[in-house]
Design a protein around this motif. Sequence first.
Motif, PDB file in Angstrom:
ATOM      1  N   LEU A   1      33.050 108.325 -10.890  1.00  9.61           N
ATOM      2  CA  LEU A   1      31.702 107.747 -10.682  1.00  9.61           C
ATOM      3  C   LEU A   1      31.648 106.256 -11.103  1.00  9.61           C
ATOM      4  O   LEU A   1      30.881 105.441 -10.521  1.00  9.61           O
ATOM      5  N   ASP A   2      32.275 106.044 -12.326  1.00  7.18           N
ATOM      6  CA  ASP A   2      32.268 104.353 -12.985  1.00  7.18           C
ATOM      7  C   ASP A   2      32.947 103.601 -11.954  1.00  7.18           C
ATOM      8  O   ASP A   2      32.412 102.377 -11.390  1.00  7.18           O
ATOM      9  N   GLN A   3      33.934 103.938 -11.120  1.00  9.80           N
ATOM     10  CA  GLN A   3      34.801 103.162 -10.380  1.00  9.80           C
ATOM     11  C   GLN A   3      33.887 103.317  -8.914  1.00  9.80           C
ATOM     12  O   GLN A   3      33.893 101.916  -8.424  1.00  9.80           O
ATOM     13  N   VAL A   4      33.210 104.048  -8.612  1.00 10.42           N
ATOM     14  CA  VAL A   4      32.384 103.998  -7.317  1.00 10.42           C
ATOM     15  C   VAL A   4      31.282 103.014  -7.573  1.00 10.42           C
ATOM     16  O   VAL A   4      31.154 102.207  -6.576  1.00 10.42           O
ATOM     17  N   LEU A   5      30.527 102.997  -8.828  1.00  9.12           N
ATOM     18  CA  LEU A   5      29.467 102.180  -9.085  1.00  9.12           C
ATOM     19  C   LEU A   5      29.938 100.848  -9.121  1.00  9.12           C
ATOM     20  O   LEU A   5      29.312  99.914  -8.958  1.00  9.12           O
ATOM     21  N   ASP A   6      31.250 100.558  -9.725  1.00  7.81           N
ATOM     22  CA  ASP A   6      31.819  99.472  -9.974  1.00  7.81           C
ATOM     23  C   ASP A   6      31.801  98.718  -8.534  1.00  7.81           C
ATOM     24  O   ASP A   6      31.444  97.443  -8.395  1.00  7.81           O
ATOM     25  N   GLY A   7      32.461  99.206  -7.532  1.00  9.31           N
ATOM     26  CA  GLY A   7      32.906  99.076  -6.328  1.00  9.31           C
ATOM     27  C   GLY A   7      31.480  98.633  -5.539  1.00  9.31           C
ATOM     28  O   GLY A   7      31.324  97.464  -4.978  1.00  9.31           O
ATOM     29  N   ARG A   8      30.248  99.500  -5.689  1.00 12.44           N
ATOM     30  CA  ARG A   8      28.956  99.068  -4.890  1.00 12.44           C
ATOM     31  C   ARG A   8      28.408  97.984  -5.595  1.00 12.44           C
ATOM     32  O   ARG A   8      27.982  97.108  -4.896  1.00 12.44           O
ATOM     33  N   ASN A   9      28.495  97.819  -7.057  1.00 17.11           N
ATOM     34  CA  ASN A   9      27.962  96.497  -7.838  1.00 17.11           C
ATOM     35  C   ASN A   9      28.829  95.291  -7.182  1.00 17.11           C
ATOM     36  O   ASN A   9      28.013  94.335  -7.096  1.00 17.11           O
ATOM     37  N   LYS A  10      29.896  95.140  -6.901  1.00 16.65           N
ATOM     38  CA  LYS A  10      30.623  94.050  -6.376  1.00 16.65           C
ATOM     39  C   LYS A  10      30.053  93.804  -5.068  1.00 16.65           C
ATOM     40  O   LYS A  10      29.968  92.825  -4.675  1.00 16.65           O
ATOM     41  N   GLN A  11      29.943  94.835  -4.199  1.00 16.84           N
ATOM     42  CA  GLN A  11      29.516  94.873  -2.835  1.00 16.84           C
ATOM     43  C   GLN A  11      28.058  94.007  -2.827  1.00 16.84           C
ATOM     44  O   GLN A  11      27.834  93.037  -1.978  1.00 16.84           O
ATOM     45  N   ILE A  12      27.118  94.712  -3.612  1.00 19.22           N
ATOM     46  CA  ILE A  12      25.916  94.088  -3.980  1.00 19.22           C
ATOM     47  C   ILE A  12      26.087  92.431  -4.147  1.00 19.22           C
ATOM     48  O   ILE A  12      25.229  91.561  -3.523  1.00 19.22           O
ATOM     49  N   LYS A  13      26.622  92.338  -5.308  1.00 18.91           N
ATOM     50  CA  LYS A  13      26.995  90.880  -5.708  1.00 18.91           C
ATOM     51  C   LYS A  13      27.517  89.754  -4.601  1.00 18.91           C
ATOM     52  O   LYS A  13      27.045  88.920  -4.277  1.00 18.91           O
ATOM     53  N   ASN A  14      28.279  90.394  -3.688  1.00 19.88           N
ATOM     54  CA  ASN A  14      29.213  89.706  -2.528  1.00 19.88           C
ATOM     55  C   ASN A  14      27.969  89.485  -1.441  1.00 19.88           C
ATOM     56  O   ASN A  14      27.787  88.530  -0.919  1.00 19.88           O
ATOM     57  N   LEU A  15      27.150  90.496  -1.472  1.00 20.52           N
ATOM     58  CA  LEU A  15      26.143  90.310  -0.239  1.00 20.52           C
ATOM     59  C   LEU A  15      25.014  89.419  -0.876  1.00 20.52           C
ATOM     60  O   LEU A  15      24.474  88.617  -0.083  1.00 20.52           O
ATOM     61  N   GLN A  16      24.399  89.587  -2.166  1.00 16.88           N
ATOM     62  CA  GLN A  16      23.652  88.636  -2.824  1.00 16.88           C
ATOM     63  C   GLN A  16      24.131  87.065  -2.610  1.00 16.88           C
ATOM     64  O   GLN A  16      23.464  86.182  -2.174  1.00 16.88           O
ATOM     65  N   TYR A  17      25.247  86.917  -2.795  1.00 17.88           N
ATOM     66  CA  TYR A  17      25.999  85.567  -2.825  1.00 17.88           C
ATOM     67  C   TYR A  17      26.032  85.257  -1.207  1.00 17.88           C
ATOM     68  O   TYR A  17      25.699  84.079  -0.990  1.00 17.88           O
ATOM     69  N   ALA A  18      26.032  85.891  -0.318  1.00 22.33           N
ATOM     70  CA  ALA A  18      26.147  85.586   1.074  1.00 22.33           C
ATOM     71  C   ALA A  18      24.485  85.173   1.602  1.00 22.33           C
ATOM     72  O   ALA A  18      24.409  84.184   2.246  1.00 22.33           O
ATOM     73  N   VAL A  19      23.722  85.845   1.079  1.00 21.22           N
ATOM     74  CA  VAL A  19      22.203  85.708   1.329  1.00 21.22           C
ATOM     75  C   VAL A  19      22.019  84.459   0.691  1.00 21.22           C
ATOM     76  O   VAL A  19      21.191  83.645   1.299  1.00 21.22           O
ATOM     77  N   ALA A  20      22.326  84.134  -0.643  1.00 20.64           N
ATOM     78  CA  ALA A  20      22.317  82.834  -1.283  1.00 20.64           C
ATOM     79  C   ALA A  20      22.684  81.549  -0.408  1.00 20.64           C
ATOM     80  O   ALA A  20      22.131  80.664  -0.161  1.00 20.64           O
ATOM     81  N   ARG A  21      23.923  82.038   0.127  1.00 23.37           N
ATOM     82  CA  ARG A  21      24.528  80.838   0.715  1.00 23.37           C
ATOM     83  C   ARG A  21      23.817  80.564   2.206  1.00 23.37           C
ATOM     84  O   ARG A  21      23.361  79.433   2.525  1.00 23.37           O
ATOM     85  N   VAL A  22      23.358  81.600   2.976  1.00 24.71           N
ATOM     86  CA  VAL A  22      22.649  81.505   4.247  1.00 24.71           C
ATOM     87  C   VAL A  22      21.364  80.757   3.950  1.00 24.71           C
ATOM     88  O   VAL A  22      20.767  80.038   4.534  1.00 24.71           O
ATOM     89  N   ALA A  23      20.604  81.333   2.878  1.00 30.36           N
ATOM     90  CA  ALA A  23      19.365  80.668   2.503  1.00 30.36           C
ATOM     91  C   ALA A  23      19.587  79.140   2.155  1.00 30.36           C
ATOM     92  O   ALA A  23      18.614  78.440   2.521  1.00 30.36           O
ATOM     93  N   LYS A  24      20.470  78.889   1.387  1.00 34.06           N
ATOM     94  CA  LYS A  24      20.650  77.488   0.971  1.00 34.06           C
ATOM     95  C   LYS A  24      20.894  76.704   2.360  1.00 34.06           C
ATOM     96  O   LYS A  24      20.449  75.595   2.442  1.00 34.06           O
ATOM     97  N   ALA A  25      21.872  77.099   3.180  1.00 34.68           N
ATOM     98  CA  ALA A  25      21.874  76.373   4.352  1.00 34.68           C
ATOM     99  C   ALA A  25      20.569  76.679   5.382  1.00 34.68           C
ATOM    100  O   ALA A  25      20.442  75.349   5.902  1.00 34.68           O
ATOM    101  N   HIS A  26      19.809  77.458   5.242  1.00 33.48           N
ATOM    102  CA  HIS A  26      18.537  77.369   6.146  1.00 33.48           C
ATOM    103  C   HIS A  26      17.597  76.388   5.296  1.00 33.48           C
ATOM    104  O   HIS A  26      17.154  75.423   6.179  1.00 33.48           O
ATOM    105  N   ASN A  27      17.628  76.325   4.239  1.00 31.76           N
ATOM    106  CA  ASN A  27      16.578  75.301   3.385  1.00 31.76           C
ATOM    107  C   ASN A  27      17.175  74.006   3.528  1.00 31.76           C
ATOM    108  O   ASN A  27      16.194  73.106   3.780  1.00 31.76           O
TER     109      ASN A  27
END
Length: 190
Positions: free
Chosen positions: A128-154
């Motif tokens: 369960l910890d491994q699955v949660l860690d994987g999901r958290n990494k995916q979330i952070k990667n997606l948040q980073y991608a969203v931040a990059r796109v938002a910065k480019a847009h701005n």
Amino acid sequence: QISELEHAVKKVESLQNDLKDAEKDKMSLKNAKARLRVMQGQISELEREHKGLERKYDEVEAERNELYENFEGTVREVQRKSQLKNMVLEQRVEGMLDACEQKQEQVGQVLNAAQLDPAVLSMVAQRLDQVLDGRNKQIKNLQYAVARVAKAHNDILRVYSAKLAELGVPVDEDEFPALSQGGAGGGMST
């Protein structure tokens, strides 16, 4: 009579010299008057240029003051929005922590009720910890991608607004809102 004649000749010579000097003086006066007219024209031109520069200075100073006032207002607005976002994020974090505690309690109660073998329980918790860690990494990667796109847009909006302003077209900030850079909630509103 000779002395009168000599005297008259000397007087004529003196008058002729004075006449030559008078001609030179007339020429000097004429040249001085011409230089005076040129200088008066230059002074007049410099006065017009000075008045034009004073007008331009006043315009630039007024524009600077307006920009300064707008800058202060914008900074205050950004601070206010940031404070509101921070409050919302803090509330969301508190809510998530409460929910997490409740879920941990529920999991603990289920595991106690199931009376599972501690080794199996340890494997399940580890997985369960491994699955949660994987999901958290995916979330952070997606948040980073969203931040990059938002910065480019701005960045594009800033360039676009600057170009419009350069061309003298008024820019309505509400017409093209900037995107937030993601953050803890991953929201896209400003």
